[in-house]
Design an enzyme around this catalytic site. Structure first.
Site, short mmCIF file in Angstrom:
data_model
loop_
_atom_site.label_atom_id
_atom_site.label_comp_id
_atom_site.label_asym_id
_atom_site.label_seq_id
_atom_site.Cartn_x
_atom_site.Cartn_y
_atom_site.Cartn_z
N TYR A 45 -1.87 -0.34 10.02
CA TYR A 45 -1.81 -1.00 8.74
C TYR A 45 -0.50 -0.31 8.00
CZ TYR A 45 -3.72 -0.97 4.00
OH TYR A 45 -3.81 -1.21 2.98
N SER A 71 0.78 -1.16 0.18
CA SER A 71 0.16 0.08 -0.05
C SER A 71 0.87 1.24 0.07
CB SER A 71 -1.01 0.08 1.16
OG SER A 71 -1.63 1.24 1.33
P1 NAP Z 1 -11.67 -5.78 -0.24
O1 NAP Z 1 -12.46 -5.17 -1.08
O2 NAP Z 1 -11.97 -5.60 1.72
O3 NAP Z 1 -11.31 -7.40 0.02
C1 NAP Z 1 -10.50 -7.84 0.88
C2 NAP Z 1 -10.33 -9.63 0.50
O4 NAP Z 1 -9.41 -9.86 1.22
C3 NAP Z 1 -11.67 -10.22 0.63
O5 NAP Z 1 -11.54 -11.13 -0.73
C4 NAP Z 1 -11.70 -10.97 1.77
O6 NAP Z 1 -12.16 -12.18 1.73
C5 NAP Z 1 -9.98 -11.20 1.96
N1 NAP Z 1 -9.46 -11.44 3.29
C6 NAP Z 1 -9.59 -10.73 4.33
N2 NAP Z 1 -9.07 -11.36 5.49
C7 NAP Z 1 -8.82 -12.59 5.06
C8 NAP Z 1 -8.11 -13.39 5.68
N3 NAP Z 1 -7.73 -13.59 7.01
N4 NAP Z 1 -7.68 -14.79 5.03
C9 NAP Z 1 -8.06 -14.73 3.60
N5 NAP Z 1 -8.59 -13.71 2.77
C10 NAP Z 1 -8.97 -12.52 3.69
O7 NAP Z 1 -10.03 -5.20 -0.06
P2 NAP Z 1 -9.35 -4.45 -1.11
O8 NAP Z 1 -9.51 -2.99 -1.01
O9 NAP Z 1 -9.51 -5.39 -2.49
O10 NAP Z 1 -7.84 -4.87 -0.65
C11 NAP Z 1 -6.83 -5.95 -1.12
C12 NAP Z 1 -5.65 -5.59 -0.97
O11 NAP Z 1 -5.16 -4.28 -1.27
C13 NAP Z 1 -5.40 -5.63 0.61
O12 NAP Z 1 -3.89 -6.08 1.01
C14 NAP Z 1 -5.34 -4.10 0.99
O13 NAP Z 1 -4.58 -3.71 2.02
C15 NAP Z 1 -4.57 -3.49 -0.34
N6 NAP Z 1 -5.07 -2.06 -0.67
C16 NAP Z 1 -6.07 -1.78 -0.80
C17 NAP Z 1 -6.21 -0.34 -1.16
C18 NAP Z 1 -7.50 0.48 -1.46
O14 NAP Z 1 -7.57 1.43 -1.30
N7 NAP Z 1 -8.73 -0.45 -1.59
C19 NAP Z 1 -5.02 0.53 -0.93
C20 NAP Z 1 -3.87 0.00 -0.73
C21 NAP Z 1 -3.70 -1.37 -0.65
P3 NAP Z 1 -13.83 -11.96 2.29
O15 NAP Z 1 -14.41 -11.82 0.90
O16 NAP Z 1 -14.36 -13.74 2.45
O17 NAP Z 1 -13.94 -11.54 3.54
#
Ligand code: NAP
Length: 248
Positions: free
Chosen positions: A157, A143
């Protein structure tokens, strides 16, 4: 023979977008989820509707046995793994460090650090040419928070993603001689459900507007970089931390 990729947290958000794009490029995809079976099934259904191959696999990335089982299930379904997207991650509600309780910090570090390290370890064991693998590419989802620090929101985080960056740098050096490239993408403000899970559903829209490119990013825009790092188009890229953050 199609290439095989496992994506943790492939049920929603950035992971789902990466699953759809990988499948469209001919990869067979293991789609991991933690609890949201319906979302994972929908990701698989969308891959299959477009003519691709995917399976949904439940597993908590914090649990060693679950992580091993994810790789086993993907290999059983599609054969040896060529790519791993270390994407599962969580945030917790915005707070100053002084007000954070230990349970929350453990949850964040368990998922984002221990989970990422366990996934990368398992990928290393299976992909390294020295260990019987056929080489490949690991993409860690870090991130922009790792370099911004996220003050008064979630320095826990941000620190967890700093660990993911360091994992990327070290593991790229370990695995380069063993046929495996290791890189990270560092998304900025991306429009997914993660912000609602941190108590601020409008966070990406509000703060994204302040980015130099004037808007939040989409999950698909991050997936494009992930899939490039998985592909042979990035054959000489390893140990890179690729900002996908609209200039932020
Ligand atoms: P999201 O929409 O909240 O989706 C999270 C995903 O991770 C879901 O598929 C969830 O599964 C899964 N997950 C959570 N905890 C888990 C665990 N303990 N074991 C297995 N799977 C787990 O998040 P996102 O925004 O796509 O984020 C994905 C990645 O990008 C993360 O690492 C996040 O830190 C990073 N990121 C996101 C942003 C942003 O602005 N969105 C920015 C920087 C970095 P379920 O569907 O079963 O809950």
């Amino acid at each position: 023979m199609s290439k095989v990729v496992l994506i943790t947290g492939g049920s929603r958000g950035i992971g789902r977008a990466a699953a759809l794009l990988c499948a469209a490029r001919g990869w067979s995809v293991g789609v991991n989820y933690a609890t949201n079976r319906n979302a994972a099934d929908e990701t698989v259904a969308r891959v299959e509707a477009a003519g691709g191959r995917a399976i949904a696999i439940q597993g908590d990335v914090c649990e060693e046995a679950d992580v091993i089982a994810l790789f086993d299930a993907t290999t059983r379904a599609f054969g040896q793994i060529d790519g791993f997207v270390n994407n599962a991650g969580i945030v917790a509600p915005g707070s100053a460090l002084a007000d954070m309780d230990v349970a929350r910090m453990k949850r964040v570090f368990d998922t984002n650090v221990l989970g990422a390290y366990l996934g990368a370890r398992e990928a290393a064991r299976r992909m390294s040419t020295k260990r019987g693998g056929r080489g490949g590419s690991i993409v860690n989802v870090s991130s922009a928070a790792a370099r911004l620090g996220s003050p008064n929101e979630y320095v826990d985080y941000a620190g967890s993603k700093g660990a993911v960056d360091t994992l990327t740098i070290g593991l790229a050096k370990e695995l380069g001689p063993e046929g495996v490239r290791v890189n990270a993408v560092r998304p900025g403000l991306i429009d997914t459900e993660i912000h609602a899970s941190g108590g601020k559903p409008d966070r990406a829209a509000q703060l994204g507007a302040l980015a130099p490119l004037g808007r939040p990013g989409t999950a698909d825009e991050v997936a494009q970089s992930i899939v490039w790092l998985l592909s042979d188009a990035s054959a000489y890229v390893s140990g890179a931390l690729l900002d996908v953050a609209g200039g932020r």
